[in-house]
Design an enzyme around this catalytic site. Structure first.
Site, PDB file in Angstrom:
ATOM      1  N   PRO A  87       0.817  -1.225   0.000  1.00  0.00           N
ATOM      2  CA  PRO A  87       0.000   0.000   0.000  1.00  0.00           C
ATOM      3  C   PRO A  87       0.852   1.277   0.000  1.00  0.00           C
ATOM      4  O   PRO A  87       0.326   2.366  -0.237  1.00  0.00           O
ATOM      5  CB  PRO A  87      -0.839  -0.125   1.286  1.00  0.00           C
ATOM      6  CG  PRO A  87      -0.257  -1.240   2.077  1.00  0.00           C
ATOM      7  CD  PRO A  87       0.553  -2.092   1.151  1.00  0.00           C
ATOM      8  N   GLU A 114       2.143  -7.702   9.207  1.00  0.00           N
ATOM      9  CA  GLU A 114       2.016  -6.256   9.429  1.00  0.00           C
ATOM     10  C   GLU A 114       2.899  -5.480   8.463  1.00  0.00           C
ATOM     11  O   GLU A 114       2.658  -4.329   8.158  1.00  0.00           O
ATOM     12  CB  GLU A 114       2.406  -5.904  10.868  1.00  0.00           C
ATOM     13  CG  GLU A 114       1.539  -6.567  11.927  1.00  0.00           C
ATOM     14  CD  GLU A 114       0.055  -6.310  11.718  1.00  0.00           C
ATOM     15  OE1 GLU A 114      -0.327  -5.127  11.669  1.00  0.00           O
ATOM     16  OE2 GLU A 114      -0.712  -7.281  11.595  1.00  0.00           O
ATOM     17  N   ARG A 151      -4.415  -8.600 -20.264  1.00  0.00           N
ATOM     18  CA  ARG A 151      -5.452  -8.337 -21.268  1.00  0.00           C
ATOM     19  C   ARG A 151      -5.000  -7.329 -22.329  1.00  0.00           C
ATOM     20  O   ARG A 151      -5.634  -7.184 -23.369  1.00  0.00           O
ATOM     21  CB  ARG A 151      -6.768  -7.886 -20.612  1.00  0.00           C
ATOM     22  CG  ARG A 151      -6.689  -6.565 -19.909  1.00  0.00           C
ATOM     23  CD  ARG A 151      -7.975  -6.250 -19.173  1.00  0.00           C
ATOM     24  NE  ARG A 151      -9.080  -5.896 -20.062  1.00  0.00           N
ATOM     25  CZ  ARG A 151      -9.181  -4.737 -20.710  1.00  0.00           C
ATOM     26  NH1 ARG A 151      -8.244  -3.813 -20.589  1.00  0.00           N
ATOM     27  NH2 ARG A 151     -10.214  -4.482 -21.478  1.00  0.00           N
ATOM     28  N   ASP A 166     -11.507   1.054 -24.126  1.00  0.00           N
ATOM     29  CA  ASP A 166     -11.724   0.901 -22.691  1.00  0.00           C
ATOM     30  C   ASP A 166     -11.869   2.239 -21.997  1.00  0.00           C
ATOM     31  O   ASP A 166     -11.257   3.218 -22.404  1.00  0.00           O
ATOM     32  CB  ASP A 166     -10.498   0.254 -22.004  1.00  0.00           C
ATOM     33  CG  ASP A 166     -10.383  -1.216 -22.297  1.00  0.00           C
ATOM     34  OD1 ASP A 166     -11.365  -1.796 -22.760  1.00  0.00           O
ATOM     35  OD2 ASP A 166      -9.305  -1.764 -22.032  1.00  0.00           O
TER      36      ASP A 166
END
Ligand code: 6GU
Length: 231
Positions: A87, A114, A151, A166
């Site tokens: 993150p 963690e 893709r 897209d």
């Protein structure tokens, strides 16, 4: 393209990559995906790969040795683009997917616990986050990266151009789609789509794309307008 996923939870990855478009692309040898459980590279007799943090505090920290040993056991690891899922990484986006889809070999590390020992960072080329929220581990994020990347490899989707329209590929959301029946419970397909006028259909779709982006994603619309103003 080859993708090597390093994970402590291979069963979170394996069933997903056997299905649908990813499964077919693998079956047709358009991509190769190897899933490696790096617990196997633990130096510990109990196969432990985590330990308490130096300096104290809650939770466990992923150790550097099993990760580096697993990494070095991957054939071609020196040349591969090594990605750490965290993150704290750079926010993921369609342009990033486009860039990754041109790579020969991606190695993706899924963290858990963690956190991971800071020294792991030195062995990776880049760090990627899939958004501003926290997942229990990097596996789901790695799947997002794999799906969005493969893709875009030529030949993976049926129609070669089908991702050119897209959402996001030109910085706009996609126009609305319709199929049979022409009317359902009072909702009708816009007349122009039934007209057969290709030019009119193209302008309608472009206009809807722009309208939809302005309403739903003012941030993307701003960037679009700015790009239009450039010479
Ligand atoms: Cl890559 N990992 C985790 N654990 N949480 C995330 C993430 C990654 N991206 C967004 N949240």
């Amino acid at each position: 393209m080859k993708i090597t996923v390093l994970t402590l939870f291979p069963d979170m990855i394996t069933p997903v990559i056997g299905q649908s478009i990813i499964g077919r692309a693998r079956y047709e040898n358009k991509i190769q995906i190897d899933v490696i459980d790096y617990r196997a590279y633990s130096l510990n007799k109990h196969q432990k790969v985590d330990d308490a943090p130096y300096g104290g505090g809650a939770g466990m920290v992923l150790q550097v040795e099993p990760v580096v040993r697993a990494l070095r056991a991957i054939e071609g690891h020196e040349k591969a683009l090594k990605i750490l899922m965290t993150p704290q990484g750079e926010p993921y986006s369609q342009p990033r997917a486009q860039a990754l889809s041109k790579a020969d070999h991606l190695i993706i590390l899924c963290g858990h616990y963690e956190g991971f020992d800071e020294r792991i960072r030195a062995y990776f080329d880049t760090e990627i986050s899939i958004g501003d929220y926290v997942l229990t581990g990097g596996e789901v994020a790695a799947l997002v990266l794999i799906d969005s990347t493969i893709r875009l490899i030529p030949g993976v989707l049926n129609k070669d151009a089908s991702h050119e329209e897209d959402s996001f590929s030109d910085g706009l959301l996609e126009y609305p789609h319709y199929t049979r029946p022409p009317t359902f419970e009072g909702q009708s397909v816009p007349e122009v789509l039934l007209s057969g006028h290709h030019q009119a259909i193209a302008s309608y779709r472009r206009a809807e794309s722009i309208k939809r982006t302005r309403k739903r994603r003012p941030d993307l619309y701003e960037s679009y307008v700015k790009r239009q103003k450039k010479p």
